[in-house]
Design a protein around this motif. Structure first.
Motif, PDB file in Angstrom:
ATOM      1  N   TRP A  25       7.330  -2.073  18.131  1.00  0.00           N
ATOM      2  CA  TRP A  25       5.893  -1.915  18.252  1.00  0.00           C
ATOM      3  C   TRP A  25       5.464  -1.448  19.633  1.00  0.00           C
ATOM      4  O   TRP A  25       4.310  -1.072  19.823  1.00  0.00           O
ATOM      5  CB  TRP A  25       5.171  -3.214  17.916  1.00  0.00           C
ATOM      6  N   VAL A  28       3.734   1.921  19.851  1.00  0.00           N
ATOM      7  CA  VAL A  28       2.444   1.873  19.158  1.00  0.00           C
ATOM      8  C   VAL A  28       1.418   1.143  20.021  1.00  0.00           C
ATOM      9  O   VAL A  28       0.271   1.579  20.131  1.00  0.00           O
ATOM     10  CB  VAL A  28       2.581   1.198  17.776  1.00  0.00           C
ATOM     11  N   HIS A  29       1.826   0.049  20.640  1.00  0.00           N
ATOM     12  CA  HIS A  29       0.911  -0.693  21.516  1.00  0.00           C
ATOM     13  C   HIS A  29       0.443   0.191  22.663  1.00  0.00           C
ATOM     14  O   HIS A  29      -0.751   0.208  22.992  1.00  0.00           O
ATOM     15  CB  HIS A  29       1.586  -1.938  22.073  1.00  0.00           C
ATOM     16  N   SER A  32      -1.983   2.855  21.376  1.00  0.00           N
ATOM     17  CA  SER A  32      -3.071   2.397  20.509  1.00  0.00           C
ATOM     18  C   SER A  32      -4.438   2.913  20.935  1.00  0.00           C
ATOM     19  O   SER A  32      -5.249   3.288  20.084  1.00  0.00           O
ATOM     20  CB  SER A  32      -3.074   0.875  20.404  1.00  0.00           C
ATOM     21  N   ILE A  36      -6.574   5.096  18.245  1.00  0.00           N
ATOM     22  CA  ILE A  36      -7.889   4.640  17.783  1.00  0.00           C
ATOM     23  C   ILE A  36      -8.953   5.673  18.147  1.00  0.00           C
ATOM     24  O   ILE A  36      -9.757   6.089  17.309  1.00  0.00           O
ATOM     25  CB  ILE A  36      -8.227   3.262  18.379  1.00  0.00           C
ATOM     26  N   SER A 105      -1.621  10.658  22.827  1.00  0.00           N
ATOM     27  CA  SER A 105      -1.718  10.016  21.513  1.00  0.00           C
ATOM     28  C   SER A 105      -3.043  10.348  20.820  1.00  0.00           C
ATOM     29  O   SER A 105      -3.115  10.328  19.591  1.00  0.00           O
ATOM     30  CB  SER A 105      -1.512   8.509  21.616  1.00  0.00           C
ATOM     31  N   LEU A 145      -3.926  -0.434  12.847  1.00  0.00           N
ATOM     32  CA  LEU A 145      -4.041  -0.898  14.232  1.00  0.00           C
ATOM     33  C   LEU A 145      -4.939  -2.121  14.338  1.00  0.00           C
ATOM     34  O   LEU A 145      -4.680  -3.013  15.155  1.00  0.00           O
ATOM     35  CB  LEU A 145      -4.533   0.230  15.132  1.00  0.00           C
ATOM     36  N   ARG A 148      -2.811  -4.956  13.351  1.00  0.00           N
ATOM     37  CA  ARG A 148      -1.826  -5.250  14.403  1.00  0.00           C
ATOM     38  C   ARG A 148      -2.473  -6.008  15.562  1.00  0.00           C
ATOM     39  O   ARG A 148      -1.887  -6.942  16.095  1.00  0.00           O
ATOM     40  CB  ARG A 148      -1.178  -3.947  14.892  1.00  0.00           C
ATOM     41  N   VAL A 149      -3.685  -5.606  15.938  1.00  0.00           N
ATOM     42  CA  VAL A 149      -4.391  -6.327  17.001  1.00  0.00           C
ATOM     43  C   VAL A 149      -4.601  -7.781  16.588  1.00  0.00           C
ATOM     44  O   VAL A 149      -4.372  -8.706  17.373  1.00  0.00           O
ATOM     45  CB  VAL A 149      -5.735  -5.649  17.329  1.00  0.00           C
ATOM     46  N   SER A 167     -11.863  -2.770  11.737  1.00  0.00           N
ATOM     47  CA  SER A 167     -11.489  -1.410  12.153  1.00  0.00           C
ATOM     48  C   SER A 167     -11.665  -0.413  11.010  1.00  0.00           C
ATOM     49  O   SER A 167     -12.162   0.698  11.210  1.00  0.00           O
ATOM     50  CB  SER A 167     -10.037  -1.371  12.627  1.00  0.00           C
TER      51      SER A 167
END
Length: 182
Positions: A25, A28-29, A32, A36, A105, A145, A148-149, A167
């Protein structure tokens, strides 16, 4: 948790807010913010565009070009503001690389909707289907996301669901506004 409990659990213990050792992860973190931001940007651009009138290829170019312009603006602003804050030179490989690392990203999210519109331009999808799939992709990114948060904040079952719903509702709201406007 006491030191004795940690020793008893051995290497399988996972810190409360750490990453599971079997999941990657970390990238991705780090990405993010851009993912987003890019998803909301793409949904906003789709809301403003009239891709049925302009055609799928023009929609792909406008979509990707607009996200590229915003990404480059973010890089430019980051480089200049960093130079002002630190007094360091701004046109160095390190400064540009760092700014790109923080911004790319955002551009990544635009690739899938751009490809979807190109496929529509080739006649394999209708333009409304391409719009819907692009919106669905961006909403899916936001939902994943958000979940995940929620999981990172609290490893319970309800906070990931709440994060995904919150989200996802932002994305659904932008997609609904597109259909209300056009």
């Amino acid at each position: 948790m006491s030191d004795a409990d940690r020793r008893h659990q051995g290497s399988m213990a996972m810190p409360r807010h750490g990453l599971h050792p079997h999941l990657a992860w970390g990238p991705v973190h780090r990405a993010s913010f851009g993912l987003i931001y890019g998803s909301i940007l793409v949904l906003s651009l789709l809301m403003a565009m009239d891709e049925a009138r302009d055609g799928p290829f023009e929609a792909a170019i406008v979509l990707f070009g607009s996200v590229l312009a915003v990404t480059l603006a973010k890089i430019f602003a980051e480089i200049l503001s960093h130079g002002m804050e630190t007094g360091e030179r701004i046109l160095t490989r390190k400064a540009i690389g760092t700014a790109w690392q923080h911004s790319h990203s955002t551009l990544l999210v635009a690739n899938v909707p751009t490809a979807i519109f190109i496929v529509a331009g080739l006649g394999w999808l209708s333009v409304p289907t391409a719009t819907g799939l692009s919106q669905l992709f961006c909403i899916s990114v936001l939902v994943a996301l958000g979940a995940r948060v929620g999981w990172v904040i609290d490893h319970s079952w309800w906070l990931p669901i709440a994060g995904a719903l919150f989200s996802g509702s932002v994305g659904v709201g932008l997609a609904a506004m597109k259909h209300a406007i056009h």
